[in-house]
Design an enzyme around this catalytic site. Structure first.
Site, PDB file in Angstrom:
ATOM      1  N   HIS A 423       0.836  -1.199   0.000  1.00 30.86           N
ATOM      2  CA  HIS A 423       0.000   0.000   0.000  1.00 30.86           C
ATOM      3  C   HIS A 423       0.872   1.251   0.000  1.00 30.86           C
ATOM      4  O   HIS A 423       1.924   1.285   0.648  1.00 30.86           O
ATOM      5  CB  HIS A 423      -0.932   0.006   1.217  1.00 30.86           C
ATOM      6  CG  HIS A 423      -1.720  -1.255   1.383  1.00 30.86           C
ATOM      7  ND1 HIS A 423      -2.787  -1.585   0.575  1.00 30.86           N
ATOM      8  CD2 HIS A 423      -1.577  -2.289   2.261  1.00 30.86           C
ATOM      9  CE1 HIS A 423      -3.279  -2.746   0.949  1.00 30.86           C
ATOM     10  NE2 HIS A 423      -2.559  -3.202   1.964  1.00 30.86           N
ATOM     11  N   HIS A 427       1.468  11.898  -0.025  1.00 33.47           N
ATOM     12  CA  HIS A 427       0.859  13.169   0.351  1.00 33.47           C
ATOM     13  C   HIS A 427       0.094  13.778  -0.818  1.00 33.47           C
ATOM     14  O   HIS A 427       0.642  14.010  -1.893  1.00 33.47           O
ATOM     15  CB  HIS A 427       1.935  14.136   0.826  1.00 33.47           C
ATOM     16  CG  HIS A 427       1.453  15.556   0.973  1.00 33.47           C
ATOM     17  ND1 HIS A 427       0.353  15.874   1.727  1.00 33.47           N
ATOM     18  CD2 HIS A 427       1.915  16.719   0.451  1.00 33.47           C
ATOM     19  CE1 HIS A 427       0.155  17.188   1.668  1.00 33.47           C
ATOM     20  NE2 HIS A 427       1.080  17.722   0.897  1.00 33.47           N
ATOM     21  N   ASN A 460      -6.342  19.144   0.149  1.00 35.76           N
ATOM     22  CA  ASN A 460      -5.020  19.039   0.750  1.00 35.76           C
ATOM     23  C   ASN A 460      -5.131  19.407   2.228  1.00 35.76           C
ATOM     24  O   ASN A 460      -5.255  20.578   2.579  1.00 35.76           O
ATOM     25  CB  ASN A 460      -4.044  19.969   0.026  1.00 35.76           C
ATOM     26  CG  ASN A 460      -2.615  19.856   0.563  1.00 35.76           C
ATOM     27  OD1 ASN A 460      -2.383  19.293   1.632  1.00 35.76           O
ATOM     28  ND2 ASN A 460      -1.658  20.396  -0.173  1.00 35.76           N
TER      29      ASN A 460
END
Length: 531
Positions: A423, A427, A460
């Site tokens: 996995h 970011h 974000n």
């Protein structure tokens, strides 16, 4: 005056008035009243440090067992010693010499084992984590965001058109969240509203974390908070201490100005503190406060943040207690940090500054992609030998030798990191960054799905984005015992940090406490606009 520690000072102020009505204030130091300042709970605390559980175990169990083990290993017994004393002197000396050799070897082996045991790194477990999901009234669609920007009268027409173009290709969806201070009419950008946002995010995430883990706030010995752009006084960590009435000897840290990669920096700090404090819990809170950092100018490099950054945060519970292994989700395997700040281009790539009108914002340089790529390359070069299979390392080494030593015109070999990890949590800083990482690491869409979906659903959220991505992976039921998770974070400075976790259990689907995907996991993945 030299720098002093305020909590060790005892100051007395004296005021005297002169005839001309002026006043003179004198500050002098005085000795503390020792009898009045001593409190029993601090005396108990001092004894607790010296007579802790580890010390008791050392003297009650380990030392006696060590002596018994040495005697057993040396082969010396009471009846054997008496028998030896009754025999001839020469035979006695020979047997004693043999026993002495056995004793010396056994003692050395025991010493080496003890040295290894004392120096070994104790495991750090991620018991659980929680991602904050704001209230529905905080939702902001992209259409509403553009309308809000237009009605604010802050932006020129060119700036509004620029934001529309960015919004159309940023892959940020219509269910992200903005704080109350920003969505107010007119926007109420002040410290009070920034504190309201911090309260909502931090306490919301922590309430869910404590509920999920069953750990009492008073059991926490280490607290680390990272928030890059909002650092009030008292600090964010102090706000948490006050709200949950944490214990007096808690070790608190506040990390600021370290960008979107600060979450993994906080984990490394927690790891080192846990190493120095056995049998402890550490809580890490990662967030970014956007209220006071909403940009109201017309510099395009600063307007990008308005289009991408949204409200969010995460809280983690880390432990070095052996008994927590059975209930922990993950174990920290590796953490690699890369800091390229020595280079001016990297240093100035993401920078908080004032624009030409004196309005403060965060500027994203045109060199961002190149800088991020260079930092990532350095980071994975360090991480590779720690995680890649031997065959991949061998292929990389052979290609490197051919290129460097024999000047062969061959393509650089890019190791297959899909062989090292199941996995990937990258970011979600923006679609362009994710596109480049997928291309360079040769990842499939399935591997990138958590990052892209987190960007679409929550925007974000800075340092906490990695945990929204892992929560998505868990919510899809993809994490099995033994799976390896690679978290990659980028931040100002410029920094690239990696954390590798190994799953200690099959993560069940069903307990949605602290999982921000509770009401939307079935809607994803969605098809994204690639215009």
């Amino acid at each position: 005056m030299d720098r002093v520690e305020i909590d060790r000072e005892r100051l007395t102020a004296e005021m005297a008035f002169k005839e001309d009505s002026s006043a003179v204030i004198k500050i002098r130091q005085r000795l503390p009243d020792f009898l009045q300042s001593v409190k029993l709970k601090y005396v108990k605390l001092g004894y607790g440090y010296s007579c802790n559980f580890a010390t008791i175990i050392m003297f009650v169990l380990i030392v006696p067992l060590s002596i018994a083990t040495v005697i057993q290993l040396s082969g010396l017994k009471l009846d054997r010693i008496l028998e030896l004393l009754s025999k001839e002197k020469l035979q006695l000396n020979m047997i004693i010499d043999a026993a002495s050799d056995q004793l010396a070897v056994s003692t050395m082996l025991f010493f080496l084992f003890g040295l290894y045991w004392s120096k070994r790194s104790s495991p750090v477990y991620l018991v659980d984590f929680s991602c904050y999901k704001p209230a529905d009234e905080r939702k902001m669609s992209m259409e509403a965001f553009l309308k809000m920007s237009e009605e604010s009268s802050f932006f020129q027409e060119e700036s509004l058109q620029f934001q529309k173009r960015i919004a159309s290709r940023a892959s940020v969806g219509d269910e992200t969240y903005l704080s109350r201070g920003i969505t107010s009419r007119p926007p109420n950008i002040c410290i009070h509203e920034a504190r309201v946002e911090a309260d909502e995010v931090m306490f919301g995430a922590l309430d869910s974390l404590f509920e999920k883990t069953g750990v009492e706030p008073s059991d926490v010995g280490i607290l680390i908070v990272n928030c890059s752009l909002f650092n009030p006084v008292p600090s964010l960590s102090s706000m948490i201490v006050n709200h949950y009435k944490l214990r007096d000897d808690i070790k608190t840290y506040n990390l600021g100005g370290m960008g979107c990669s600060a979450g993994l920096i906080s984990i490394e700090l927690a790891k080192n503190l846990l190493k120095a404090n056995p049998n402890s819990y550490a809580v890490v809170v990662s967030t970014e406060n956007i209220t006071q950092n909403w940009y109201s100018g017309n510099d395009r490099s600063m307007l990008l943040c308005n289009c991408l950054f949204r409200m969010g945060g995460a809280a983690l519970l880390l432990s070095n207690k052996a008994r927590d292994r059975s209930r922990s989700k993950y174990e920290l395997v590796h953490l690699v940090r890369t800091h390229k700040g020595a280079d001016d281009k990297h240093f100035n790539c993401v920078r908080q500054a004032e624009d030409d009108q004196g309005i403060v914002g965060v500027s994203l340089s045109r060199d961002l992609m190149a800088v991020a790529g260079d930092a990532l390359k350095t980071n994975i070069t360090t991480l590779g030998p720690l995680v890649l299979p031997w065959i991949e390392q061998f292929r990389f080494f052979v290609t490197l030798v051919r290129r460097k030593m024999f000047k062969a015109k061959v393509k650089p070999y890019i190791p297959d990191f899909k062989l090292a990890f199941e996995h990937f949590c990258i970011h979600s800083g923006g679609r362009a960054v994710l596109d480049e990482i997928q291309k360079n690491l040769q990842l499939r869409d399935w591997h990138m799905e958590p990052s892209r979906m987190a960007l679409h659903r929550f925007g974000n959220t800075s340092s906490s984005s990695l945990w929204y991505e892992l929560a998505y992976t868990e919510g899809k039921g993809r994490v099995a015992r033994g799976d390896r998770v690679w978290q990659i974070a980028f931040g100002s400075g410029f920094k690239c940090n990696s954390a590798v976790w190994r799953a200690l259990m099959d993560i069940p689907v069903g307990d949605w406490r602290g999982n921000a995907w509770v009401d939307s996991i079935d809607k994803y993945p969605v098809k994204l606009n690639v215009a």
